[in-house]
Design a protein around this motif. Structure first.
Motif, PDB file in Angstrom:
ATOM      1  N   PRO A  85       5.306   5.903  -4.776  1.00  0.00           N
ATOM      2  CA  PRO A  85       5.979   4.876  -5.589  1.00  0.00           C
ATOM      3  C   PRO A  85       7.496   4.993  -5.554  1.00  0.00           C
ATOM      4  O   PRO A  85       8.194   4.043  -5.869  1.00  0.00           O
ATOM      5  N   LEU A 102       0.834  -1.206   0.000  1.00  0.00           N
ATOM      6  CA  LEU A 102       0.000   0.000   0.000  1.00  0.00           C
ATOM      7  C   LEU A 102       0.864   1.250   0.000  1.00  0.00           C
ATOM      8  O   LEU A 102       0.543   2.242  -0.655  1.00  0.00           O
ATOM      9  N   ILE A 118       3.789   1.657  -1.315  1.00  0.00           N
ATOM     10  CA  ILE A 118       4.364   1.924  -2.629  1.00  0.00           C
ATOM     11  C   ILE A 118       3.325   2.574  -3.542  1.00  0.00           C
ATOM     12  O   ILE A 118       3.654   3.397  -4.392  1.00  0.00           O
ATOM     13  N   GLN A 119       2.043   2.204  -3.336  1.00  0.00           N
ATOM     14  CA  GLN A 119       0.998   2.875  -4.118  1.00  0.00           C
ATOM     15  C   GLN A 119       0.995   4.366  -3.827  1.00  0.00           C
ATOM     16  O   GLN A 119       0.803   5.190  -4.713  1.00  0.00           O
ATOM     17  N   LYS A 120       1.187   4.680  -2.557  1.00  0.00           N
ATOM     18  CA  LYS A 120       1.074   6.074  -2.154  1.00  0.00           C
ATOM     19  C   LYS A 120       2.319   6.855  -2.573  1.00  0.00           C
ATOM     20  O   LYS A 120       2.218   7.967  -3.080  1.00  0.00           O
ATOM     21  N   TYR A 147       8.880  -1.859 -10.505  1.00  0.00           N
ATOM     22  CA  TYR A 147       8.233  -1.704  -9.205  1.00  0.00           C
ATOM     23  C   TYR A 147       6.981  -2.549  -9.120  1.00  0.00           C
ATOM     24  O   TYR A 147       6.714  -3.200  -8.113  1.00  0.00           O
ATOM     25  N   LEU A 207      -5.336  -0.002  -7.172  1.00  0.00           N
ATOM     26  CA  LEU A 207      -4.388   0.745  -6.342  1.00  0.00           C
ATOM     27  C   LEU A 207      -3.092   1.021  -7.087  1.00  0.00           C
ATOM     28  O   LEU A 207      -2.578   2.141  -7.089  1.00  0.00           O
ATOM     29  N   ALA A 208      -2.589  -0.021  -7.767  1.00  0.00           N
ATOM     30  CA  ALA A 208      -1.266   0.116  -8.373  1.00  0.00           C
ATOM     31  C   ALA A 208      -1.304   1.014  -9.603  1.00  0.00           C
ATOM     32  O   ALA A 208      -0.462   1.889  -9.748  1.00  0.00           O
ATOM     33  N   ARG A 216      -3.553   3.234 -10.513  1.00  0.00           N
ATOM     34  CA  ARG A 216      -3.980   4.591 -10.226  1.00  0.00           C
ATOM     35  C   ARG A 216      -2.790   5.440  -9.792  1.00  0.00           C
ATOM     36  O   ARG A 216      -2.661   6.597 -10.161  1.00  0.00           O
ATOM     37  N   SER A 217      -1.902   4.832  -9.003  1.00  0.00           N
ATOM     38  CA  SER A 217      -0.759   5.620  -8.547  1.00  0.00           C
ATOM     39  C   SER A 217       0.437   5.443  -9.477  1.00  0.00           C
ATOM     40  O   SER A 217       1.547   5.797  -9.136  1.00  0.00           O
ATOM     41  N   ARG A 218       0.169   4.871 -10.644  1.00  0.00           N
ATOM     42  CA  ARG A 218       1.173   4.773 -11.704  1.00  0.00           C
ATOM     43  C   ARG A 218       2.434   4.030 -11.275  1.00  0.00           C
ATOM     44  O   ARG A 218       3.554   4.464 -11.539  1.00  0.00           O
ATOM     45  N   VAL A 219       2.201   2.936 -10.574  1.00  0.00           N
ATOM     46  CA  VAL A 219       3.340   2.056 -10.288  1.00  0.00           C
ATOM     47  C   VAL A 219       3.562   1.225 -11.535  1.00  0.00           C
ATOM     48  O   VAL A 219       2.672   0.512 -11.976  1.00  0.00           O
ATOM     49  N   ILE A 275       6.142  -5.544  -6.465  1.00  0.00           N
ATOM     50  CA  ILE A 275       5.034  -5.633  -5.506  1.00  0.00           C
ATOM     51  C   ILE A 275       4.095  -6.795  -5.825  1.00  0.00           C
ATOM     52  O   ILE A 275       3.493  -7.358  -4.916  1.00  0.00           O
TER      53      ILE A 275
END
Lengths: 532, 381
Positions: free
Chosen positions: A519, A513, A515-517, B162, B152-153, B155-158, B166
């Motif tokens: 990255p 979570l 890393i989502q916030k 990376y 989640l992933a 949306r935050s452009r992971v 994850i």
């Protein structure tokens, strides 16, 4: 040996005329009582012996407990030794021939209790400090009221402050449970136990708070809150310590990766295997030392550190030159190829050393523990923490203060510019990868002390190491340090509530979570490097 | 430009061959197993039918992975988790089918729960005695996880590495979780000792053949779905995202939505693959979640050729056949071979078997047309 001791004691008696060894007469009387064969007399005899302080006392009472004390037909008291030899009870002298028709002294439960109490109390005055300490702790646990008199005497004579305090605590424990003790004595006991402040003391205080008179109860309750507070602080400190220890292990495992992945951007899935190679290098060096130079065993770890660095760095050079070089700019392919390397390295080690765990011994300075204000600190953990910080500092210095470090930073920041300045970028790549791998190997030396050295050693660290690096922020060594310690401590604080496995799962979920916030990790690099 | 009918557009040469081979397998393998005498060299023994079924369910997993990796650039190192979740959903159904025939003979509770002194079935086990519900869960559980995780992933452009890391952490966390006895899913030992599926014994020859045919059909359907997705307009955007994510975003596409759809569909396909795998293998345990399994699936796709769908399926079957043979004949060598495969494929065969063959054919065609063009030009002179 015991005779020499007796001699010394006898001399001491002569010099100080202390009650310690006013013994032989007492011992003789006691033996007469024991020889009488009547239970009450035997009990009296045991008590007399226990008070006598004679050096023979322990041997006699132990023989009595084990049923080896016997009375011969000529009323001599004898002790049966191993393989049928006999000795005189009073003097310990061996008898040339078996005494006429020896009869073992019989025991009943009352006497057995008296014997146990006497033995416990006896060691309270033993010349060996460790034995006295153990005896005091035993009395503390048993809270046997009969030991009180001996305890008082032992306290009066004890010279080591720590042991005297322990004895005092044992005395307090006895008094607190003793119905005959006065309230004043009990309150005093409560105060003493409050300073001890561990789970045992807490249990005693709780018992006292549940039944004593109102004044005692009040004192006990006050003490309980104080002890609980202290225990809470102590357990927190212990958690922090364990967390630091785990964090430094994570740091060691991740720090090489912080170079290869963090600084150079290479996904090296074989990183764990570099750690494993370091651990196996340690194993090989120890085996060599065992067979060729057993005296050097304590030096194997300091010797293994440079060797592990070299071996892992050489393997790193081979990987970089052979594979990774051709895959720069294709991170996902690098990931797959290095995974392949990790499988090959694992199987190589498995074929060479077998699939089972290998034993890597701990040198003498890694064994043992010491007590720091209630915290138990093992030398092994301490060394690993010190070591990981040393490795970290060395790495920081290497990167920030050497020309090689300068070149690495130049190449990672702007490869073409660095090349124009005359830096051989491909050489720097290789050397930086070798440095990262070598440090992983050094980590293996430390991990060989706390983990199983098996071909799978590396596998168990790979996910953790990547998490540490990503959490800390790629390209930032200080971030790796903070992240390793944070994760280590967080893990240890979660464990009591969630259990070890669930704690780890929670942490992984948290990281996913996180890393989502963010990255780019806790301490993200800013500027152009981010887009590269 | 006129658009060809969608079905024709979907069915290129490779696809036609692939579906043809699947159809042949679905017909010939059961026929050979049932009607050819055991002495015949063409007879397929029942154990081999299940083995083939296992390979084909791996092929479906590889297909699912290729959909996200080959067409969308998402290198998932956690697809084994979706596979295993689908497998566990099916395993739970199969456990409930055992009923009172377990070792302890408890009417409702599976053996491991009786052994661990559980008093009643945990809530999440309810409904799994009904096949349609279990089948729904096979799709829903991996799908939902992928939806939440992907939302989640993405949306935050992971992205890139990376995301790979994850996803690996996800499957690792799930593995640790499923190893726990408290999880109520069999802990270490997983779920096994199955008896019936839909009232038929899982050991019976007929059931095994039916499972095999079901796997072939699922693989064909999976191929159809994936192929439909990648040939549609949606698929074009997906490929654009793979090749230039930022540019696609600036062109006004909601990149994360496109990725999320592909990721979720792919996870559901992986779940189906797991559900077909479990009854044919007879066990599902937490080691299916291990990161190594997921990454092995990635190499199947790489060997066959990423971004070809057919290649992924082919790679899965080829690599697993090699694995079965090598682990039997030379167990020491298997990890060397697998490791070398990873390295050789990434270094020398980046397009995989199918991709390389296709490339070679294109080249030949190009030289041929160039030649004919040259001849035509000469003739014109």
């Amino acid at each position: 040996m015991s005779r020499l001791l007796c001699l010394i004691l006898a001399l001491a008696c002569g010099l100080f005329a202390a009650p310690v060894c006013a013994a032989p007469a007492d011992t003789g009387d006691a033996l007469l009582l024991i020889a009488s064969g009547r239970f009450p007399d035997i009990e009296k005899g045991v008590a007399l012996l226990a008070r006598s302080g004679d050096a023979r006392t322990q041997a006699i009472i132990e023989a009595l407990r084990d049923g080896r004390l016997a009375v011969a037909a000529d009323k001599r008291v004898v002790i049966e030794g191993a393989n049928g030899s006999w000795s005189e009870a009073a003097t310990g002298e061996a008898l040339a021939e078996a005494p006429p028709s020896p009869k073992a002294v019989r025991l009943n439960n009352r006497i057995r209790r008296a014997v146990e109490a006497a033995l416990g109390a006896l060691t309270l005055m033993a010349p060996d400090a460790a034995a006295r300490r153990q005896a005091a702790e035993a009395v503390f646990r048993s809270r046997d009221a009969t030991a009180l008199a001996t305890l008082d005497e032992a306290i009066a004579r004890e010279e080591v402050a720590g042991i005297r305090r322990l004895m005092g605590e044992a005395r307090a424990a006895i008094l607190l449970g003793d119905a005959g003790a006065s309230d004043l004595q009990k309150i005093e006991a409560v105060d003493i136990l409050a300073t001890r402040a561990d789970q045992d003391a807490l249990a005693l205080l709780r018992a006292a708070a549940a039944q004593g008179s109102p004044t005692v109860r009040e004192a006990a309750e006050g003490a309980i809150t104080a002890v609980e507070r202290r225990l809470a602080v102590l357990s927190m400190l212990q958690n922090v310590w364990y967390g630091l220890s785990l964090g430094s292990v994570l740091l060691l495992a991740a720090i090489g990766l912080a170079i290869t992945f963090g600084v150079m951007g290479i996904i090296n899935m074989a990183h764990g295997e570099m750690v494993m190679i370091g651990a196996y290098t340690t194993f090989v060096i120890q085996e060599l030392a065992r067979t060729h130079a057993p005296g050097l065993f304590d030096w194997t770890l300091p010797l293994a550190i440079p060797m592990a660095f070299l071996v892992a760095a050489l393997v790193g050079v081979a990987i970089e030159r052979g594979i990774i070089r051709h895959l720069y700019g294709r991170p996902l392919e690098t990931l797959l190829a290095t995974w392949g390397v990790s499988l090959i390295l694992q199987q190589t080690v498995r074929s060479l050393f077998g699939p089972t765990n290998r034993e890597v011994g701990a040198p003498s300075y890694m064994a043992g523990a010491f007590d720091l204000g209630g915290l138990t600190i093992t030398y092994g953990r301490l060394w690993i923490i010190v070591f990981s910080f040393a490795v970290f500092s060395a790495l920081i210095v290497a990167l920030k203060a050497t020309s090689f470090g300068l070149k690495i930073r130049a190449v990672t920041q702007n490869r073409r510019m660095a090349a124009s300045m005359g830096i051989r970028t491909s050489w720097v790549d290789t050397m930086a990868f070798a440095l990262g791998s070598g440090i992983a190997g050094v980590a293996g030396v430390a991990l060989s002390q706390i983990d199983n050295v098996s071909p799978n050693l590396g596998q168990s660290y790979i996910v953790d190491s990547f998490m540490v690096v990503v959490f800390g922020g790629v390209g930032n060594l200080w971030g790796t340090l903070v992240s390793a310690l944070t994760l280590g401590i967080a893990n240890k604080f979660l464990e009591p509530f969630a259990g070890a496995v669930l704690g780890k799962i929670l942490l992984l979920v948290f990281l996913i979570l996180f890393i989502q916030k963010r990255p780019r990790g806790l301490f993200a690099l800013r500027g152009r490097a981010v887009e590269a | 430009m006129t658009r060809r009918p969608i079905l024709l557009a979907m069915l290129d040469g490779k696809g036609a061959i692939f579906l043809g081979v699947l159809a042949a397998l679905a017909v010939l393998v059961p026929l050979s197993n049932l009607f050819l005498p055991e002495t015949s060299p063409l007879h397929v023994p029942t154990y081999a039918v299940s083995l083939l079924g296992k390979y084909l369910s791996y092929a479906l997993l590889a297909l699912a992975l290729d959909l996200v990796w080959g067409y969308c650039g998402i290198l998932s190192l956690g697809h084994g988790a979706f596979f295993a979740l689908g497998g566990y959903a099916m395993g739970m159904y199969l456990m409930r089918q055992i009923g009172p025939r377990g070792v302890y003979g408890h009417p409702v509770l599976p053996d491991f729960m009786v052994f661990l002194n559980w008093q009643e079935l945990p809530w999440y086990w309810s409904g799994f005695d009904i096949f349609p519900f279990a089948a729904l869960m096979v799709l829903a559980v991996p799908g939902l996880l992928a939806l939440v995780f992907g939302w989640l992933a993405f949306r935050s452009r992971v992205t890139g590495v990376y995301l790979s890391i994850i996803t690996q952490a996800m499957t690792f966390a799930l593995m640790l979780a499923f190893f726990r006895n408290d999880m109520g899913l069999g802990g270490n030992n997983g779920l096994t000792d199955f008896k019936d599926i839909l009232g038929f014994s899982v050991q019976a020859q007929g059931t095994r053949l039916a499972l095999f045919v079901a796997t072939v059909i699922a693989l064909a359907l999976g191929y159809g779905v994936a192929r439909y997705m990648v040939t549609s307009t949606y698929g074009k955007v997906l490929i654009a995202i793979r090749d230039a994510e930022s540019r696609t975003r600036f062109l006004g596409y909601r990149v994360e939505h496109y990725k999320l759809v592909a990721f979720t569909v792919s996870a559901m396909m992986a779940g189906v693959a797991g559900a077909l795998y479990v009854p044919q293998v007879g066990i599902i345990n937490p080691s299916e979640f291990s990161p190594a399994n997921s990454i092995e699936a990635v190499v199947w796709v790489a060997v066959g050729g990423r971004g070809t769908l057919v290649g992924a399926a082919l790679g899965a079957v080829v690599v697993n056949m090699a694995k079965s043979w090598l682990t039997g004949a030379l167990p020491e060598l298997w990890l060397f071979a697998l490791g070398a495969l990873f390295i050789v494929v990434t270094l020398y065969l980046p397009k995989g078997i199918v991709g390389t063959l296709a490339e070679r054919r294109e080249k030949r065609k190009a030289t041929a047309t160039a030649k004919t063009a040259g001849i035509a030009a000469e003739a014109a002179e």
